[in-house]
Design a protein around this motif. Structure first.
Motif, PDB file in Angstrom:
ATOM      1  N   ILE A  48       0.865  -1.507  -0.095  1.00  0.00           N
ATOM      2  CA  ILE A  48       0.152  -0.272  -0.526  1.00  0.00           C
ATOM      3  C   ILE A  48       1.178   1.302  -0.418  1.00  0.00           C
ATOM      4  N   ILE A  49       0.520   2.412  -0.758  1.00  0.00           N
ATOM      5  CA  ILE A  49       1.427   3.764  -0.786  1.00  0.00           C
ATOM      6  C   ILE A  49       0.298   5.313  -0.114  1.00  0.00           C
ATOM      7  N   ILE A  50       0.249   5.156   0.132  1.00  0.00           N
ATOM      8  CA  ILE A  50      -0.953   6.532   0.824  1.00  0.00           C
ATOM      9  C   ILE A  50       0.132   7.688   0.583  1.00  0.00           C
ATOM     10  N   LEU A  51      -0.659   8.376  -0.337  1.00  0.00           N
ATOM     11  CA  LEU A  51      -0.043   9.506  -0.223  1.00  0.00           C
ATOM     12  C   LEU A  51      -1.118  10.852   0.009  1.00  0.00           C
ATOM     13  N   LEU A  52      -0.009  11.495   0.934  1.00  0.00           N
ATOM     14  CA  LEU A  52      -0.475  13.192   1.578  1.00  0.00           C
ATOM     15  C   LEU A  52       0.476  13.950   0.871  1.00  0.00           C
ATOM     16  N   THR A  53      -0.211  14.741   0.733  1.00  0.00           N
ATOM     17  CA  THR A  53      -0.168  16.309  -0.559  1.00  0.00           C
ATOM     18  C   THR A  53      -1.765  17.228  -0.591  1.00  0.00           C
ATOM     19  N   ASP A  54      -1.453  18.210  -1.207  1.00  0.00           N
ATOM     20  CA  ASP A  54      -1.736  19.782  -1.701  1.00  0.00           C
ATOM     21  C   ASP A  54      -2.508  19.235  -2.789  1.00  0.00           C
ATOM     22  N   GLY A  55      -1.724  18.208  -3.469  1.00  0.00           N
ATOM     23  CA  GLY A  55      -2.430  18.230  -5.074  1.00  0.00           C
ATOM     24  C   GLY A  55      -2.579  18.578  -5.986  1.00  0.00           C
ATOM     25  N   VAL A  56      -1.182  18.752  -5.578  1.00  0.00           N
ATOM     26  CA  VAL A  56      -0.451  20.462  -6.969  1.00  0.00           C
ATOM     27  C   VAL A  56       0.341  19.466  -7.960  1.00  0.00           C
ATOM     28  N   ALA A  57       0.913  18.441  -8.588  1.00  0.00           N
ATOM     29  CA  ALA A  57       2.169  18.244  -8.820  1.00  0.00           C
ATOM     30  C   ALA A  57       3.327  19.251 -10.028  1.00  0.00           C
ATOM     31  N   ASN A  58       3.990  19.767  -9.956  1.00  0.00           N
ATOM     32  CA  ASN A  58       4.527  20.788 -10.452  1.00  0.00           C
ATOM     33  C   ASN A  58       5.913  20.299 -11.135  1.00  0.00           C
ATOM     34  N   ASN A  59       6.738  19.306 -10.519  1.00  0.00           N
ATOM     35  CA  ASN A  59       8.498  18.702 -11.336  1.00  0.00           C
ATOM     36  C   ASN A  59       8.202  17.444 -11.085  1.00  0.00           C
ATOM     37  N   TYR A  79       2.658  17.925 -17.557  1.00  0.00           N
ATOM     38  CA  TYR A  79       4.398  17.090 -17.562  1.00  0.00           C
ATOM     39  C   TYR A  79       4.335  16.339 -16.063  1.00  0.00           C
ATOM     40  N   ALA A  80       4.559  16.634 -15.714  1.00  0.00           N
ATOM     41  CA  ALA A  80       4.340  16.369 -13.520  1.00  0.00           C
ATOM     42  C   ALA A  80       3.154  14.719 -13.670  1.00  0.00           C
ATOM     43  N   GLU A  81       1.754  15.591 -13.572  1.00  0.00           N
ATOM     44  CA  GLU A  81       1.295  14.722 -13.485  1.00  0.00           C
ATOM     45  C   GLU A  81       0.890  14.022 -14.216  1.00  0.00           C
ATOM     46  N   ASP A  82       1.433  14.181 -15.277  1.00  0.00           N
ATOM     47  CA  ASP A  82       1.221  12.852 -16.486  1.00  0.00           C
ATOM     48  C   ASP A  82       2.518  11.848 -16.315  1.00  0.00           C
ATOM     49  N   LEU A  83       4.070  11.771 -15.891  1.00  0.00           N
ATOM     50  CA  LEU A  83       4.853  11.417 -15.386  1.00  0.00           C
ATOM     51  C   LEU A  83       4.000  10.811 -13.860  1.00  0.00           C
ATOM     52  N   ALA A  84       3.340  11.211 -13.013  1.00  0.00           N
ATOM     53  CA  ALA A  84       2.859  10.684 -11.687  1.00  0.00           C
ATOM     54  C   ALA A  84       1.890   9.025 -12.083  1.00  0.00           C
ATOM     55  N   ILE A  85       1.011  10.028 -12.809  1.00  0.00           N
ATOM     56  CA  ILE A  85      -0.573   9.388 -13.519  1.00  0.00           C
ATOM     57  C   ILE A  85       0.202   7.694 -13.791  1.00  0.00           C
ATOM     58  N   GLY A 106      -5.566  20.915   2.395  1.00  0.00           N
ATOM     59  CA  GLY A 106      -5.485  22.166   1.762  1.00  0.00           C
ATOM     60  C   GLY A 106      -7.155  23.013   1.035  1.00  0.00           C
ATOM     61  N   ASN A 107      -6.551  23.645   0.147  1.00  0.00           N
ATOM     62  CA  ASN A 107      -8.124  24.481  -0.381  1.00  0.00           C
ATOM     63  C   ASN A 107      -7.531  24.186  -2.428  1.00  0.00           C
ATOM     64  N   LYS A 108      -6.391  24.079  -2.276  1.00  0.00           N
ATOM     65  CA  LYS A 108      -6.419  24.437  -3.717  1.00  0.00           C
ATOM     66  C   LYS A 108      -6.002  22.533  -4.264  1.00  0.00           C
ATOM     67  N   ILE A 109      -6.649  21.855  -3.964  1.00  0.00           N
ATOM     68  CA  ILE A 109      -6.322  20.862  -4.320  1.00  0.00           C
ATOM     69  C   ILE A 109      -6.710  19.982  -5.817  1.00  0.00           C
ATOM     70  N   ASN A 110      -6.437  19.570  -6.172  1.00  0.00           N
ATOM     71  CA  ASN A 110      -6.738  18.662  -7.816  1.00  0.00           C
ATOM     72  C   ASN A 110      -7.167  17.598  -7.742  1.00  0.00           C
ATOM     73  N   GLU A 111      -8.365  17.894  -7.704  1.00  0.00           N
ATOM     74  CA  GLU A 111      -9.389  16.136  -7.611  1.00  0.00           C
ATOM     75  C   GLU A 111      -9.144  15.473  -8.884  1.00  0.00           C
ATOM     76  N   LEU A 112      -9.327  15.995  -9.398  1.00  0.00           N
ATOM     77  CA  LEU A 112      -9.458  14.950 -10.748  1.00  0.00           C
ATOM     78  C   LEU A 112      -7.453  13.909 -10.325  1.00  0.00           C
ATOM     79  N   PHE A 113      -6.866  15.251 -10.598  1.00  0.00           N
ATOM     80  CA  PHE A 113      -5.741  14.222 -10.282  1.00  0.00           C
ATOM     81  C   PHE A 113      -4.724  13.088  -9.612  1.00  0.00           C
ATOM     82  N   LEU A 114      -5.735  14.141  -8.629  1.00  0.00           N
ATOM     83  CA  LEU A 114      -5.551  12.693  -7.550  1.00  0.00           C
ATOM     84  C   LEU A 114      -6.508  11.609  -7.391  1.00  0.00           C
TER      85      LEU A 114
END
Length: 182
Positions: free
Chosen positions: A123-134, A149-155, A174-182
């Motif tokens: 199991i992997i549990i990711l705790l993030t504000d969900g804004v991949a940019n690197n 690009y960062a989201e595509d690599l992570a997906i 947080g309040n700027k979560i990219n729900e679709l990406f997560l």
């Protein structure tokens, strides 16, 4: 979003890697203490407190890069894991971006390593504000190019890891979560 609370007990041991975002945006809601980082650390400790005696935990904190070597390899020493969570902070020496791809890769490698238990849930549990940019897009010209690009690599990394039977949970803070990406 609200969800139904409940619990299930499993006799099968779990090998779990917590991925804890320590990027600069994890202080976007407050600096002292840094929020949502403080909430993420509190959630991580609460989670560790719920683990059973057969479960093992590892941890990777990440910002522009995943911590190398990883913060904690798979262990049943839950007290050490909680102490390490407390020590995680945002590096102030430079701008810290969010590299979810590298964190996922590091977790995946740990869960298929010789340290992993053969018959455990992985199991992997990711705790993030969900804004991949690197990492940034080498051909990109805008911040939006870097994010895509960062989201595509992570997906892609998460889909490849799931082929090895890994289960991935994402927790957005947080309040700027990219729900679709997560």
């Amino acid at each position: 979003k609200t969800f139904e609370l409940g619990s299930k007990v499993s006799d099968k041991p779990s090998d779990i890697v917590l991925l804890l975002d320590r990027s600069g945006s994890m202080a976007s809601l407050g600096l002292n203490p840094p929020q949502p980082l403080s909430d993420a650390k509190e959630a991580a400790i609460s989670f560790i407190n719920q683990l059973g005696s057969k479960d093992r935990i590892a941890m990777v904190s990440f910002a522009s890069k995943a911590r190398e070597p990883m913060d904690l390899t798979l262990t049943s020493d839950l007290n050490s894991a909680k102490q390490l969570v407390e020590l995680i902070g945002i590096e102030a020496s430079s701008t810290q971006y969010t590299n979810i791809y590298e964190a996922l890769h590091s977790a995946w490698q740990e869960l298929i390593s010789a340290r992993a238990q053969d018959k455990s849930s992985k199991i992997i549990i990711l705790l993030t504000d969900g804004v991949a940019n690197n990492p940034g897009n080498p051909q990109g010209k805008t911040e939006a190019d870097d994010i895509k690009y960062a989201e595509d690599l992570a997906i892609k990394e998460s889909l490849d890891a799931k082929k090895d039977g890994l289960i991935i949970y994402t927790i957005g803070l947080g309040n700027k979560i990219n729900e679709l990406f997560l």
